[in-house]
Motif scaffolding. Structure first.
Motif, short mmCIF file in Angstrom:
data_model
loop_
_atom_site.label_atom_id
_atom_site.label_comp_id
_atom_site.label_asym_id
_atom_site.label_seq_id
_atom_site.Cartn_x
_atom_site.Cartn_y
_atom_site.Cartn_z
N GLU A 1 -9.56 -3.18 3.43
CA GLU A 1 -10.08 -2.45 4.61
C GLU A 1 -9.03 -2.10 5.66
O GLU A 1 -9.03 -1.00 6.47
N LEU A 2 -7.81 -2.72 5.52
CA LEU A 2 -6.84 -2.70 6.45
C LEU A 2 -6.06 -1.14 6.18
O LEU A 2 -5.36 -1.05 6.89
N PHE A 3 -6.07 -0.88 4.73
CA PHE A 3 -5.36 0.33 4.56
C PHE A 3 -5.91 1.37 3.87
O PHE A 3 -6.02 1.54 2.54
N PRO A 4 -6.69 2.25 4.83
CA PRO A 4 -7.74 3.23 4.11
C PRO A 4 -6.76 4.33 3.59
O PRO A 4 -5.70 4.46 4.12
N ARG A 5 -7.12 4.95 2.40
CA ARG A 5 -6.62 5.98 2.01
C ARG A 5 -5.43 5.62 1.29
O ARG A 5 -4.43 6.58 0.95
N THR A 6 -5.18 4.54 0.82
CA THR A 6 -3.73 4.04 0.02
C THR A 6 -4.13 3.40 -1.28
O THR A 6 -5.46 3.37 -1.47
N PRO B 1 0.63 -1.13 0.00
CA PRO B 1 0.25 0.15 -0.04
C PRO B 1 0.84 1.19 0.12
O PRO B 1 1.91 1.52 0.64
N ARG B 2 0.53 2.18 -0.96
CA ARG B 2 1.18 3.43 -0.92
C ARG B 2 0.20 4.84 -1.21
O ARG B 2 -0.95 4.36 -1.42
N GLU B 3 0.68 5.83 -1.12
CA GLU B 3 -0.13 7.07 -1.07
C GLU B 3 -0.74 6.86 -2.76
O GLU B 3 -0.19 6.78 -3.61
N PHE C 1 -7.54 -7.83 1.69
CA PHE C 1 -8.19 -7.03 2.94
C PHE C 1 -7.93 -5.71 2.52
O PHE C 1 -7.09 -5.03 3.29
N ARG D 1 -4.48 12.03 -5.96
CA ARG D 1 -5.10 12.25 -4.52
C ARG D 1 -6.59 11.87 -4.45
O ARG D 1 -7.19 11.07 -3.62
N ASP E 1 -12.35 4.72 3.36
CA ASP E 1 -12.62 3.39 4.37
C ASP E 1 -11.78 2.16 3.98
O ASP E 1 -11.73 1.20 4.27
N LYS E 2 -11.10 2.33 2.61
CA LYS E 2 -10.18 1.15 2.09
C LYS E 2 -9.24 1.59 1.21
O LYS E 2 -9.23 2.82 0.71
#
Lengths: 232, 256
Positions: free
Chosen positions: B116-121, B59-61, B114, B65, B71-72
Motif C-alpha cells: 500500500e506504500l507504492f500505489p500504481r507500481t 517498485p517500478r512502473e 507493505f 499499464r 491503491d497498492k
C-alpha cells in the motif's frame, strides 16, 4: 529497546511500550518493528530506521536531477529515478505563458536533456510534477553525473551539510546533490573530479559505518598529497 | 505412495537417511545477498544441491499499464527452472507446475509486503532455479524474501519456508529429491517467523493427524533455524564490505 545505530533486518523488534513508530518501522500491539534493513535509531521516543537500500519516493520541495525521456503537447516527461515518471509542464519551464501552437518546445528542452528541477506536487494518486522556474534550476549544460542509492543521500550531505561541504572545499568542485540519488559534479580539473567521485563512492559503500567524515577527510588529504608528488 | 518392496531403503539401520542426515536435520544452506548488479535486490541460495538465483525489481512502473492498481503495488513473481537444472532437459517454456509455484510463492510473500506504500507500481520477482534437488519452492521463498529485504522494499518480516515429510514411516525434515519421489508424503510449509503465521501449506501424500501435527512442528522448527541464516546473510553483505575497506593505512593518520 535497541541500541543507537544498531544494524537491524526486517521484522526485528526495536522497542516495546510507549514509543512512536518513525521511518521504516511499523507498530503492532504496542511493539515497534523494523520494516527495512538498516541502522535503527531513536530520538526521544521516536524510533526509526535509516534504510541502507530502497527507491526514491518524491517529496514536495525536493531538488532532483532527471532525464527528459518523452514529450507530449505542452509537457515533458522526466525520469527522476523514482517508481513514478514525473511531469514538467511547459508553463513551469518558461517565465511567461507558453503557447505550444506558436512555439517549439524543443527550443527549451528535448528528449535526452538532463535537468535540475524541483518537485512541486506529488501524492498517492497523481504523478509528481516539476518546476524549473527558479534560479539555478533548468537544463544541465555540462558536468558529470554519478548515481548513488537514494536512501544514502542524507549520509552524503552529512549533519548540516558537513560531509558535502568537506568534499566541495577540499576538491574545489561544484557539487549538486539531487535527492533522488543523482549527483552532478563540475570541476575545473579532471583529477579533482576523480577524487570527488572516489569520495562519494566510498560514502555510498560505507554509509552504514561510523567515523565516515574523518575517513573521507583522510582519503582526500592522502590522494591530494600523492597527486602533488606526481605533479612535481 | 506406499513404499513397495524392492525399492531402496531411505533410512538405514543406524537411523540415518541416504545422505547421512538425522531425521530432523537440514541440508547445508548458504545465502549470498546482492549478487546481481542490475536488479534492485537479489539473493543466491545454495540449499543442499539446490542452486537458486533470485532478482527483485521495483517498485517500478507497471507494464502493461492496465494491470496497475490504484491503491497498492502489484506484486508479480515468476518461478522458472533452467533447462539444465535437472537430469533430463527441461523445456524452458513455463510448465503447469511452474505456473502453480509462481502463484503459491507470490501468495505466500505478499502478506508481508507493505504494497500500500507504492500505489500504481509493480514489484517483480524472478526466481531462476539453476540446479534442482527437491525443495526448490521452499528455497525459492526463503531466498526471495532475503532479496526483497536487499531491495529495500518494506516488509513485515522475512518469510521462511521448509518442507517436512514421511519416508519409510518416519517423519523427517527437509526432503531431498529421492526422498520426495520415493517417500510417502511431502509437506512444504512457509511461515512468518515473528508471528508464527503460516503463509504456505501444501501436502502431497498421506499423513495421519498425529503425523501431520508432528511434521508441521518440525517444519516450523526448521524454518526458525533457516530464519537465523537469512538474517546472518543480510548482515554479512554489509559487514564483509566494511572489513574490506576499513583498514586505512596508518601512515595517513599522522600527517594531518
Amino acid at each position: 529497546m535497541i541500541e543507537r545505530r544498531q544494524f537491524v533486518t526486517p521484522g526485528e523488534l526495536l522497542a516495546e511500550g510507549d514509543y512512536n513508530s518513525g521511518e521504516n518501522t511499523y507498530r503492532e500491539n504496542k511493539k515497534i518493528y523494523a520494516s527495512k534493513t538498516g541502522l535503527a535509531n531513536f530520538v526521544r521516543n521516536n524510533v526509526y530506521v535509516v534504510a541502507l537500500s530502497g527507491c526514491y519516493i518524491p517529496v514536495v520541495g525536493d531538488l532532483v536531477i532527471g532525464n527528459v525521456v518523452d514529450m507530449r503537447l505542452g509537457v515533458w516527461l522526466v525520469d527522476i529515478n523514482a517508481p513514478y515518471i514525473s511531469v514538467l509542464f511547459a508553463s513551469e519551464a518558461v517565465d511567461r505563458s507558453f503557447n505550444s501552437r506558436r512555439e517549439e518546445m524543443t527550443k527549451y528542452l528535448t528528449i535526452g536533456d538532463v535537468v535540475l528541477a524541483k518537485i512541486i506536487s506529488f501524492d498517492r494518486t497523481k504523478d509528481p510534477t516539476l518546476t524549473i522556474r527558479e534560479p539555478g534550476l533548468g537544463k544541465i549544460p555540462l558536468g558529470h553525473i554519478i548515481d548513488i542509492t537514494p536512501t544514502k543521500v542524507p549520509r552524503l550531505i552529512g549533519r548540516r551539510g558537513s560531509m558535502i561541504n568537506l568534499i566541495k572545499r577540499e576538491t574545489n568542485c561544484q557539487i549538486t546533490v539531487g535527492r533522488n540519488g543523482r549527483i552532478l559534479i563540475n570541476c575545473a580539473k579532471l583529477e579533482s573530479e576523480a577524487l570527488a567521485t572516489k569520495a562519494i563512492n566510498l560514502i555510498e559503500q560505507d554509509a552504514h559505518t561510523t567515523g565516515l567524515t574523518d575517513r573521507i577527510n583522510k582519503l582526500i588529504k592522502k590522494e591530494k598529497k600523492e597527486s602533488s608528488i606526481h605533479a612535481k | 505412495m506406499p513404499n513397495k518392496k524392492g525399492v531402496e531403503k531411505l533410512i538405514n539401520k543406524k537411523g540415518r537417511r541416504i545422505d547421512g542426515r538425522k531425521f530432523d536435520e537440514l541440508r547445508p544452506i548458504k545465502i549470498d545477498v546482492g549478487v546481481l548488479n542490475k536488479a534492485n535486490g537479489s539473493a543466491y541460495i545454495e540449499w543442499g544441491k539446490n542452486k537458486i538465483l533470485v532478482g527483485v525489481y521495483g517498485p517500478r512502473e507497471v507494464h502493461p499499464r492496465h494491470l496497475s492498481k490504484y491503491d497498492k503495488a502489484l506484486f508479480r513473481s515468476r518461478y522458472h527452472m533452467a533447462p539444465f537444472s535437472v537430469a533430463e532437459r527441461k523445456s524452458p517454456a513455463p510448465s503447469r507446475r511452474e505456473h502453480e509455484l509462481s502463484k503459491v510463492i507470490r501468495e505466500c510473500l505478499e502478506p508481508t509486503i507493505f504494497t500500500e506504500l507504492f500505489p500504481r507500481t509493480s514489484i517483480d520477482v524472478f526466481i531462476e532455479v539453476l540446479q534442482a534437488e527437491g525443495g526448490t519452492r521452499c528455497a525459492g521463498i526463503t531466498a526471495t524474501s532475503v532479496a526483497l529485504a536487499d531491495a529495500g522494499i518494506p516488509i513485515k518480516d522475512l518469510v521462511v519456508a521448509c518442507a517436512s515429510g514421511k519416508i519409510d514411516g518416519k517423519i523427517v525434515l527437509d526432503l531431498s529429491d529421492i526422498e520426495d519421489q520415493k517417500g510417502e508424503a511431502d509437506m512444504p510449509v512457509a511461515i512468518i517467523p515473528r508471528t508464527g503465521e503460516i503463509t504456505l501449506l501444501q501436502m502431497d501424500g498421506i499423513f495421519t493427524q498425529d503425523e501431520f501435527e508432528k511434521a508441521l512442528q518440525i517444519s516450523i522448527e526448521g524454518c526458525k533455524k533457516i530464519n537465523a541464516i537469512q538474517r546472518e546473510a543480510i548482515k554479512n553483505k554489509y559487514l564483509v564490505e566494511k572489513a574490506s575497506i576499513e583498514p586505512e593505512p596508518e601512515e595517513t593518520v599522522n600527517e594531518a
